[in-house]
Motif scaffolding. Structure first.
Motif, PDB file in Angstrom:
ATOM      1  N   LEU A 115      -5.491  -9.392 -41.224  1.00 53.74           N
ATOM      2  CA  LEU A 115      -5.028  -8.019 -41.083  1.00 53.74           C
ATOM      3  C   LEU A 115      -6.155  -7.148 -40.552  1.00 53.74           C
ATOM      4  N   SER A 116      -5.797  -6.151 -39.752  1.00 50.92           N
ATOM      5  CA  SER A 116      -6.813  -5.206 -39.276  1.00 50.92           C
ATOM      6  C   SER A 116      -7.108  -4.211 -40.388  1.00 50.92           C
ATOM      7  N   PHE A 117      -8.202  -3.466 -40.241  1.00 50.33           N
ATOM      8  CA  PHE A 117      -8.539  -2.456 -41.239  1.00 50.33           C
ATOM      9  C   PHE A 117      -7.428  -1.408 -41.335  1.00 50.33           C
ATOM     10  N   LEU A 118      -6.843  -1.044 -40.197  1.00 52.51           N
ATOM     11  CA  LEU A 118      -5.751  -0.062 -40.238  1.00 52.51           C
ATOM     12  C   LEU A 118      -4.529  -0.619 -40.960  1.00 52.51           C
ATOM     13  N   ASP A 119      -4.293  -1.934 -40.843  1.00 54.45           N
ATOM     14  CA  ASP A 119      -3.221  -2.562 -41.630  1.00 54.45           C
ATOM     15  C   ASP A 119      -3.495  -2.368 -43.120  1.00 54.45           C
ATOM     16  N   HIS A 120      -4.769  -2.602 -43.522  1.00 52.44           N
ATOM     17  CA  HIS A 120      -5.137  -2.433 -44.929  1.00 52.44           C
ATOM     18  C   HIS A 120      -4.934  -0.985 -45.367  1.00 52.44           C
TER      19      HIS A 120
ATOM     20  N   TYR B 286      -9.950  -1.369 -50.808  1.00 49.26           N
ATOM     21  CA  TYR B 286     -11.211  -2.074 -51.080  1.00 49.26           C
ATOM     22  C   TYR B 286     -12.336  -1.127 -51.486  1.00 49.26           C
ATOM     23  N   ARG B 287     -11.959   0.036 -52.032  1.00 44.94           N
ATOM     24  CA  ARG B 287     -12.924   1.059 -52.482  1.00 44.94           C
ATOM     25  C   ARG B 287     -13.795   1.557 -51.329  1.00 44.94           C
ATOM     26  N   VAL B 288     -13.250   1.531 -50.112  1.00 45.31           N
ATOM     27  CA  VAL B 288     -13.946   2.079 -48.942  1.00 45.31           C
ATOM     28  C   VAL B 288     -13.888   3.605 -49.039  1.00 45.31           C
ATOM     29  N   PRO B 289     -15.043   4.286 -48.894  1.00 46.88           N
ATOM     30  CA  PRO B 289     -15.042   5.741 -48.995  1.00 46.88           C
ATOM     31  C   PRO B 289     -14.611   6.417 -47.697  1.00 46.88           C
ATOM     32  N   PHE B 290     -13.897   7.528 -47.845  1.00 42.94           N
ATOM     33  CA  PHE B 290     -13.467   8.334 -46.707  1.00 42.94           C
ATOM     34  C   PHE B 290     -13.734   9.795 -47.003  1.00 42.94           C
ATOM     35  N   LEU B 291     -14.369  10.479 -46.084  1.00 44.72           N
ATOM     36  CA  LEU B 291     -14.458  11.929 -46.114  1.00 44.72           C
ATOM     37  C   LEU B 291     -13.273  12.427 -45.299  1.00 44.72           C
ATOM     38  N   LEU B 292     -12.535  13.386 -45.852  1.00 45.27           N
ATOM     39  CA  LEU B 292     -11.357  13.890 -45.158  1.00 45.27           C
ATOM     40  C   LEU B 292     -11.672  15.245 -44.541  1.00 45.27           C
TER      41      LEU B 292
ATOM     42  N   SER C 233     -13.803   3.642 -32.218  1.00 47.45           N
ATOM     43  CA  SER C 233     -12.942   3.312 -31.071  1.00 47.45           C
ATOM     44  C   SER C 233     -11.640   2.654 -31.517  1.00 47.45           C
ATOM     45  N   LYS C 234     -11.545   2.307 -32.809  1.00 46.10           N
ATOM     46  CA  LYS C 234     -10.351   1.621 -33.322  1.00 46.10           C
ATOM     47  C   LYS C 234      -9.470   2.527 -34.176  1.00 46.10           C
ATOM     48  N   GLY C 235      -9.851   3.803 -34.296  1.00 44.89           N
ATOM     49  CA  GLY C 235      -9.040   4.721 -35.085  1.00 44.89           C
ATOM     50  C   GLY C 235      -9.278   4.646 -36.584  1.00 44.89           C
ATOM     51  N   HIS C 236     -10.449   4.118 -37.009  1.00 47.86           N
ATOM     52  CA  HIS C 236     -10.765   4.070 -38.440  1.00 47.86           C
ATOM     53  C   HIS C 236     -11.353   5.412 -38.884  1.00 47.86           C
ATOM     54  N   TYR C 237     -12.400   5.836 -38.191  1.00 47.47           N
ATOM     55  CA  TYR C 237     -13.097   7.088 -38.497  1.00 47.47           C
ATOM     56  C   TYR C 237     -13.261   7.882 -37.214  1.00 47.47           C
ATOM     57  N   GLU C 238     -13.470   9.203 -37.385  1.00 47.24           N
ATOM     58  CA  GLU C 238     -13.770  10.101 -36.268  1.00 47.24           C
ATOM     59  C   GLU C 238     -15.094  10.778 -36.570  1.00 47.24           C
ATOM     60  N   ARG C 239     -15.989  10.806 -35.587  1.00 43.16           N
ATOM     61  CA  ARG C 239     -17.279  11.486 -35.766  1.00 43.16           C
ATOM     62  C   ARG C 239     -17.100  12.925 -35.315  1.00 43.16           C
ATOM     63  N   ARG C 240     -17.259  13.843 -36.279  1.00 43.76           N
ATOM     64  CA  ARG C 240     -17.020  15.256 -36.017  1.00 43.76           C
ATOM     65  C   ARG C 240     -18.098  16.092 -36.696  1.00 43.76           C
TER      66      ARG C 240
ATOM     67  N   TYR D  60     -15.410  11.104 -40.491  1.00 44.29           N
ATOM     68  CA  TYR D  60     -14.239  11.460 -41.288  1.00 44.29           C
ATOM     69  C   TYR D  60     -13.171  10.390 -41.098  1.00 44.29           C
ATOM     70  N   ALA D  61     -12.315  10.252 -42.122  1.00 36.49           N
ATOM     71  CA  ALA D  61     -11.130   9.403 -41.955  1.00 36.49           C
ATOM     72  C   ALA D  61     -10.369   9.881 -40.730  1.00 36.49           C
ATOM     73  N   HIS D  62      -9.802   8.946 -39.970  1.00 34.46           N
ATOM     74  CA  HIS D  62      -9.046   9.332 -38.781  1.00 34.46           C
ATOM     75  C   HIS D  62      -7.891  10.248 -39.186  1.00 34.46           C
ATOM     76  N   LYS D  63      -7.647  11.262 -38.367  1.00 36.21           N
ATOM     77  CA  LYS D  63      -6.613  12.266 -38.686  1.00 36.21           C
ATOM     78  C   LYS D  63      -5.230  11.648 -38.844  1.00 36.21           C
ATOM     79  N   ASN D  64      -5.001  10.452 -38.290  1.00 35.73           N
ATOM     80  CA  ASN D  64      -3.682   9.819 -38.395  1.00 35.73           C
ATOM     81  C   ASN D  64      -3.312   9.461 -39.834  1.00 35.73           C
ATOM     82  N   PHE D  65      -4.313   9.334 -40.713  1.00 37.62           N
ATOM     83  CA  PHE D  65      -3.957   8.974 -42.092  1.00 37.62           C
ATOM     84  C   PHE D  65      -4.660   9.816 -43.154  1.00 37.62           C
ATOM     85  N   GLU D  66      -5.373  10.877 -42.757  1.00 41.56           N
ATOM     86  CA  GLU D  66      -6.147  11.619 -43.756  1.00 41.56           C
ATOM     87  C   GLU D  66      -5.262  12.299 -44.813  1.00 41.56           C
TER      88      GLU D  66
END
Length: 180
Positions: free
Chosen positions: A163-168, A56-62, A93-100, A124-130
């Protein structure tokens, strides 16, 4: 109300939909109205980072310093209450992003020798999918999330709700690459 903003002690770097002119900026506008956020200016990362788009063109900083570009965004000081609201939006808290932590410098006006580094935090994008997100974007990022990159962005309320955001995210990462 001269006391406004003096409880805003956490610096957060916004690089995507929280910036002025983008869909989630209403949250920061709301926080600024209540004295829970203060706009500090346009900043750029000291180091290169990948800035990519996901589903959905959601931005992620890796959190992969050294790859990508120096990213331009906006710096805000927020209160504890404001930080809670932004953390909630970013799904920390849902594993979408991590504040670092992240290092920034003001403006990016070419006077780097005179620029002072600022320590802030970024989502940042969560490390599980970066790493998968970086590969899915062909190892290419951009310098800023502008109107061009945001074209095709779908607001949360307009996405399939079953669907959850992580599903997407997982569907996006595992789908065959389409030419952009």
């Amino acid at each position: 109300m001269g006391f406004e903003g003096n409880n805003c002690t956490t610096l957060i770097f916004t690089y995507g939909t929280l910036k002025r002119g983008f869909s989630n900026h209403v949250l920061l506008q709301d926080l600024m109205r209540t004295g829970d956020a203060v706009f500090k200016g346009t900043y750029q990362t000291v180091h290169n980072y990948p800035l990519v788009c996901g589903p959905y063109r959601v931005p992620f900083l890796l959190n992969m310093p050294g790859s990508g570009h120096r990213v331009t965004g906006e710096l805000y000081a927020v209160s504890a209450r404001g930080l809670d609201r932004v953390d909630e939006l970013e799904g920390t808290s849902k594993g979408h992003y991590e504040r670092r932590p992240i290092l920034l410098m003001a403006g990016g006006n070419g006077n780097e020798e005179e620029e002072e580094e600022v320590a802030a935090e970024a989502y940042y994008a969560h490390k599980n999918f970066e790493k998968e997100m970086w590969m899915k974007n062909g190892g290419k990022g951009f310098r800023a999330y502008s109107e061009k990159e945001a074209r095709g962005y779908v607001k949360r309320k307009d996405r399939p709700q079953n669907l959850s955001f992580l599903d997407h995210v997982n569907i996006f990462i595992s789908s065959p690459s389409a030419s952009a």
